[in-house]
Design an enzyme around this catalytic site. Sequence first.
Site, PDB file in Angstrom:
ATOM      1  N   HIS A   8       0.950  -1.297   0.005  1.00 15.94           N
ATOM      2  CA  HIS A   8       0.022   0.007   0.076  1.00 15.94           C
ATOM      3  C   HIS A   8       0.984   1.263  -0.055  1.00 15.94           C
ATOM      4  CE1 HIS A   8      -3.371  -2.795   1.320  1.00 15.94           C
ATOM      5  NE2 HIS A   8      -2.549  -3.079   1.963  1.00 15.94           N
ATOM      6  N   SER A  40      14.462  21.104 -16.587  1.00 18.20           N
ATOM      7  CA  SER A  40      13.188  21.767 -16.950  1.00 18.20           C
ATOM      8  C   SER A  40      13.605  23.015 -17.718  1.00 18.20           C
ATOM      9  CB  SER A  40      12.530  22.020 -15.543  1.00 18.20           C
ATOM     10  OG  SER A  40      11.569  23.200 -15.845  1.00 18.20           O
ATOM     11  N   LYS A  42      15.531  21.584 -11.388  1.00 16.87           N
ATOM     12  CA  LYS A  42      15.053  20.237 -11.731  1.00 16.87           C
ATOM     13  C   LYS A  42      16.027  18.993 -12.473  1.00 16.87           C
ATOM     14  CE  LYS A  42      11.097  19.012 -11.025  1.00 16.87           C
ATOM     15  NZ  LYS A  42       9.836  19.288 -11.729  1.00 16.87           N
ATOM     16  N   GLU A  53       9.642   8.082 -16.778  1.00 21.57           N
ATOM     17  CA  GLU A  53       8.150   8.138 -17.046  1.00 21.57           C
ATOM     18  C   GLU A  53       7.942   7.877 -18.736  1.00 21.57           C
ATOM     19  OE1 GLU A  53       8.055  12.423 -16.206  1.00 21.57           O
ATOM     20  OE2 GLU A  53       9.238  12.087 -14.519  1.00 21.57           O
TER      21      GLU A  53
END
Length: 480
Positions: A175, A296, A302, A309
């Site tokens: 979980h 970024s 970043k 991804e």
Amino acid sequence: MAKGNKQNTKNSSSKNIEPAQPLWAGRLSEKPDAQAFVFQSSINIDKRLVFDDIQGSRAHVTMLGRQGIIPRESAVKIVRELQTISAELKEGKLVIDASYEDVHSFLEAVLTQRLGDTGKMVHAGRSRNDQVALDFRLYLKRSVPLIQLEISKLLGILLDTAQLHVTSIMPGYTHLQRAQCVTLGFHLTAWSAALSRDYSRFDDALKRLDECPLGSGALAGSSLPLDRKAVSDALGFSRISLNAMDSVADRDFALELSSACAITMVHLSRFCEDIILWASEEFKFIELAESWSTGSSIMPQKKNPDFAELIRGKSGRTIGNAVTLFTLLKGLPYAYNKDLQEDKEALFDSIDTLRDCLGMFAGMIKTAKFNLKRMKAACTGGFLEATDTAEYLVRKGLPFRAAHETASSIVRECIEKGHRHISGLNLDELKKHSELFEEDIFKTITPAACIKARDLPGGPCPKEVRRQIRVLRKKNQIIF
Ligand code: ARG
């Protein structure tokens, strides 16, 4: 990256051959509507089957000659010309002409234009229905092992990394909440076990698709004395297909392989999800190499896990491709229907996507650095030793449910007192919960001791994980 689509193709008729004429032009008195013809043509997709089509035709024509269906000299001429065509295509001297309906029509046209009536003999006893079923199988027989090679390479990297980390402690989650202490080696071995199954799923599919459909004709075989077995042997198939109608209608192999691709991609996607979480400031378990990260355009600080991804994102299209194929087939009457032409684009895309992603994932994981301190620190805090504490009491004779309740009330007391580990309580405090606690409880519930004690087959104990790695390595060696 649709690699196969990069082959040289011309949109207008090439120098070498005359303007496209459909193979079925004789039946119709009117020329096909130009737009409609383009709509139904598949050459921009099936051009990647060109060498499989040539290989199939060579075996077919050789057999036609041996069986006396066409003159031997004609068979020799056609086979020789097919060899020349193959060489010219490789050298770029001959370019696939996209104004043809499909790769089969293109090759027959080239043969006919070069050899005249002799070239027209190639299609005796054959339909494009069994021809495309053959080409597709030949293509898959050579491209699926390339996927397997990528899986195998990735498995090698994962197992080497797992081996290095059989004692590197980290939290295991359920979980997405810290659950029990495990090791990084154990976690990476879990990924490896999934990939090893993926490998074998491709093996299973390959075994079933390994049969030669040629000789099935349009749907009902041929009255010509074809030697199906000889063609099948020449092409390296294990057997000929059993039923002609099934051979041209069957796309089970596309369903199986697209599913195998989607399952492997879902695995990669889940591994990537772990990596994305681990790369976050909140976890900080992993540091991706700069060369495998992006920045970024606006936020100067970043460092993004874009590759992970994108792999996660691309799993969607492979699931979509599998659904496309299932949907394509579900309402299809026997035997061949033009709908089947849609099969190749979907499966080619899944194969290309999976191969790319396997390579990307391997590069990303190989260059990543694990933050072992952070992982270990995350094991104290969250009471990951609570189950081990309950099992300590079970070993002392307490029924598990009672032991569970005792460990729960201990955790509650720890939280109230601000402790981050059950060992924050002293023996007297523990004894208030159960008389069964002795001094040995403290060395039983350190993260390392908890992991070492879970030594059942399948468990995270370092010795056992080394065994699991050996098992997976052995399977991976058989592969090579
Ligand atoms: N381009 C077709 C396909 O991929 C080849 C078979 C065409 N057969 C036919 N009878 N129209 O399915």
